[in-house]
Scaffold this active site. Structure first.
Site, PDB file in Angstrom:
ATOM      1  N   GLN A 102       6.193  -4.829  24.863  1.00  0.00           N
ATOM      2  CA  GLN A 102       6.944  -5.792  24.054  1.00  0.00           C
ATOM      3  C   GLN A 102       7.235  -5.263  22.662  1.00  0.00           C
ATOM      4  O   GLN A 102       6.731  -4.216  22.243  1.00  0.00           O
ATOM      5  CB  GLN A 102       6.147  -7.094  23.951  1.00  0.00           C
ATOM      6  CG  GLN A 102       4.749  -6.930  23.375  1.00  0.00           C
ATOM      7  CD  GLN A 102       3.895  -8.178  23.523  1.00  0.00           C
ATOM      8  OE1 GLN A 102       3.529  -8.812  22.531  1.00  0.00           O
ATOM      9  NE2 GLN A 102       3.554  -8.521  24.775  1.00  0.00           N
ATOM     10  N   HIS A 104       8.462  -7.068  18.538  1.00  0.00           N
ATOM     11  CA  HIS A 104       8.740  -8.271  17.755  1.00  0.00           C
ATOM     12  C   HIS A 104       9.852  -8.005  16.744  1.00  0.00           C
ATOM     13  O   HIS A 104       9.955  -6.893  16.201  1.00  0.00           O
ATOM     14  CB  HIS A 104       7.491  -8.726  16.998  1.00  0.00           C
ATOM     15  CG  HIS A 104       6.289  -8.915  17.871  1.00  0.00           C
ATOM     16  ND1 HIS A 104       6.302  -9.751  18.966  1.00  0.00           N
ATOM     17  CD2 HIS A 104       5.046  -8.395  17.810  1.00  0.00           C
ATOM     18  CE1 HIS A 104       5.111  -9.727  19.538  1.00  0.00           C
ATOM     19  NE2 HIS A 104       4.331  -8.918  18.861  1.00  0.00           N
ATOM     20  N   GLU A 121       2.017  -7.534  12.607  1.00  0.00           N
ATOM     21  CA  GLU A 121       0.652  -7.911  12.948  1.00  0.00           C
ATOM     22  C   GLU A 121      -0.292  -6.722  12.821  1.00  0.00           C
ATOM     23  O   GLU A 121       0.140  -5.579  12.650  1.00  0.00           O
ATOM     24  CB  GLU A 121       0.591  -8.468  14.374  1.00  0.00           C
ATOM     25  CG  GLU A 121       1.059  -7.501  15.443  1.00  0.00           C
ATOM     26  CD  GLU A 121       1.296  -8.168  16.800  1.00  0.00           C
ATOM     27  OE1 GLU A 121       1.537  -9.393  16.839  1.00  0.00           O
ATOM     28  OE2 GLU A 121       1.234  -7.457  17.822  1.00  0.00           O
ATOM     29  N   HIS A 179       4.815  -1.994  21.690  1.00  0.00           N
ATOM     30  CA  HIS A 179       3.362  -1.996  21.817  1.00  0.00           C
ATOM     31  C   HIS A 179       2.934  -2.815  23.025  1.00  0.00           C
ATOM     32  O   HIS A 179       3.717  -3.595  23.581  1.00  0.00           O
ATOM     33  CB  HIS A 179       2.714  -2.563  20.554  1.00  0.00           C
ATOM     34  CG  HIS A 179       3.089  -4.001  20.289  1.00  0.00           C
ATOM     35  ND1 HIS A 179       4.253  -4.354  19.628  1.00  0.00           N
ATOM     36  CD2 HIS A 179       2.478  -5.170  20.613  1.00  0.00           C
ATOM     37  CE1 HIS A 179       4.328  -5.669  19.555  1.00  0.00           C
ATOM     38  NE2 HIS A 179       3.257  -6.193  20.150  1.00  0.00           N
ATOM     39  N   ARG A 199       9.884  -9.451  25.531  1.00  0.00           N
ATOM     40  CA  ARG A 199       9.293  -8.679  26.622  1.00  0.00           C
ATOM     41  C   ARG A 199      10.270  -7.603  27.082  1.00  0.00           C
ATOM     42  O   ARG A 199      11.435  -7.880  27.355  1.00  0.00           O
ATOM     43  CB  ARG A 199       8.937  -9.587  27.802  1.00  0.00           C
ATOM     44  CG  ARG A 199       7.727 -10.432  27.580  1.00  0.00           C
ATOM     45  CD  ARG A 199       7.285 -11.115  28.873  1.00  0.00           C
ATOM     46  NE  ARG A 199       6.594 -12.355  28.571  1.00  0.00           N
ATOM     47  CZ  ARG A 199       7.171 -13.554  28.548  1.00  0.00           C
ATOM     48  NH1 ARG A 199       8.450 -13.659  28.872  1.00  0.00           N
ATOM     49  NH2 ARG A 199       6.478 -14.615  28.231  1.00  0.00           N
TER      50      ARG A 199
END
Length: 345
Positions: A102, A104, A121, A179, A199
């Site tokens: 995936q 982001h 993150e 990642h 995804r």
């Protein structure tokens, strides 16, 4: 208004197809057959908000507190930056099986398509089974054309950087980096307050409802940062009884505290709320400045006990406190998170 105090939250578990059975026992709860992938420790994501579990504010959601207390909870500078929006999402993740490959979006893309924050993150590995690994970043350059071909033939993992992991490893995952957490890993995650995930590849497996989960091939292609880096791991020197910075960016600062003795934290200079995740041991957090905020006719929680697998939120206005480990013969391990407004404004 009721005086603020260190906040504990009700459990907020998320079953997933890749989840395991380690989160509930870590929290001292009985486990069951349901695969729990995530425990959202501190969340203001609509529909999945944290609910206060202690003191006179019990039953209030985190968003209700942000709306009511504003800068006293968030910090004046954080409030100026984010308004009545809590900016972080803090989780425990138990991956018994591989998560999807995936990526982001960053803030600009997330705002453009979803009216949302982007998602940068970081991960702190709490435990890893022998041979456990994760993916972070590209190991060789690829074009958008090659990306699409590898999605079609299922070979995308061949161009990803794979990392063997052990307890104590850290990874910073900026928006745009491909990642995936793989099976056998228990970790703590600090991220922007966003539930946006594109995804890329999901191993052709069905979701909990028996249906194939949606892929977001085109959005992911736009979101990916195709730059290749030499090193994707975090690096820090472990020290006992001294806070060590393990991740820092404009969205959050995360410090590792491994302690065998009581220590004082006075964090007003950061003008931010503070979160603690207890990774090992048990400790007591005791406010020092509670009296000047406490009204005589009003009860105040000036002390909380934080146990392994649980978290708390300390409002910015009372960020002066002592942390006392209960077992001073062993290590009490905490992750401390705040927003460093001194260095990024």
């Amino acid at each position: 208004m009721i005086t603020l105090y260190p906040l504990l939250f009700e459990n907020n578990f998320h079953p997933t197809i890749w989840g395991g059975n380690r989160i509930k026992p870590m929290k001292g709860l009985a486990t069951d057959a349901e695969p729990i992938g995530e425990s959202w420790e501190c969340s203001a994501v609509p529909g999945n908000e944290s609910v206060v579990a202690n003191g006179v504010l019990a039953g209030k959601t985190l968003n209700e507190l942000v709306n009511e207390y504003g800068e006293l909870l968030l910090g004046k500078t954080v409030f100026q930056m984010y308004g009545k929006t809590f900016p972080l999402l803090i989780k425990f993740i138990d991956a018994a099986k591989d998560l999807s490959i995936q990526v982001h979006p960053d803030n600009d893309m997330a705002q453009k398509y979803h009216n949302s924050f982007g998602k940068t993150e970081m991960w702190y590995i709490m435990d890893a089974e022998p041979g456990a690994k994760l993916y972070s970043g590209l190991k060789s350059p690829i074009s958008v054309y090659e990306y699409n071909k590898r999605i079609e033939d299922g070979s995308i993992c061949e161009v990803l950087a794979s990392h063997d992991v052990k307890a104590g490893d850290t990874f910073f995952i900026p928006a745009g980096r491909i990642h995936a957490i793989c099976g056998g890993i228990l970790l703590a995650e600090i991220q922007q307050s966003s539930d946006l995930t594109y995804r890329i590849f999901d191993y052709n497996r069905p979701g909990l409802d028996g249906k194939m989960r949606e892929l977001h091939t085109e959005l992911a292609a736009e979101a990916i940062n195709y730059k290749v880096f030499n090193d994707y791991r975090g690096h820090y020197e472990r020290r006992i009884n001294k806070p060590i910075c393990i991740a820092e960016c404009e969205y959050f600062t995360v410090k590792l505290l491994e302690t065998t003795r009581a220590f004082h934290r006075k964090l007003y200079k950061y003008d931010s709320f503070v979160s603690y995740m207890c990774l090992e041991g048990t400790c007591t957090i005791t406010l020092r400045s509670w009296e000047k905020f406490n009204k005589k006719d009003e009860p105040c929680v000036k002390q909380i006990t934080l146990t392994k697998g649980n978290s708390c939120l300390i409002p910015a206005g009372i960020a002066d406190f002592d942390v006392t480990p209960h077992n001073q013969q062993g290590i009490t391990r905490l992750l401390e998170t705040y927003i460093n407004n001194r260095d990024y404004n």
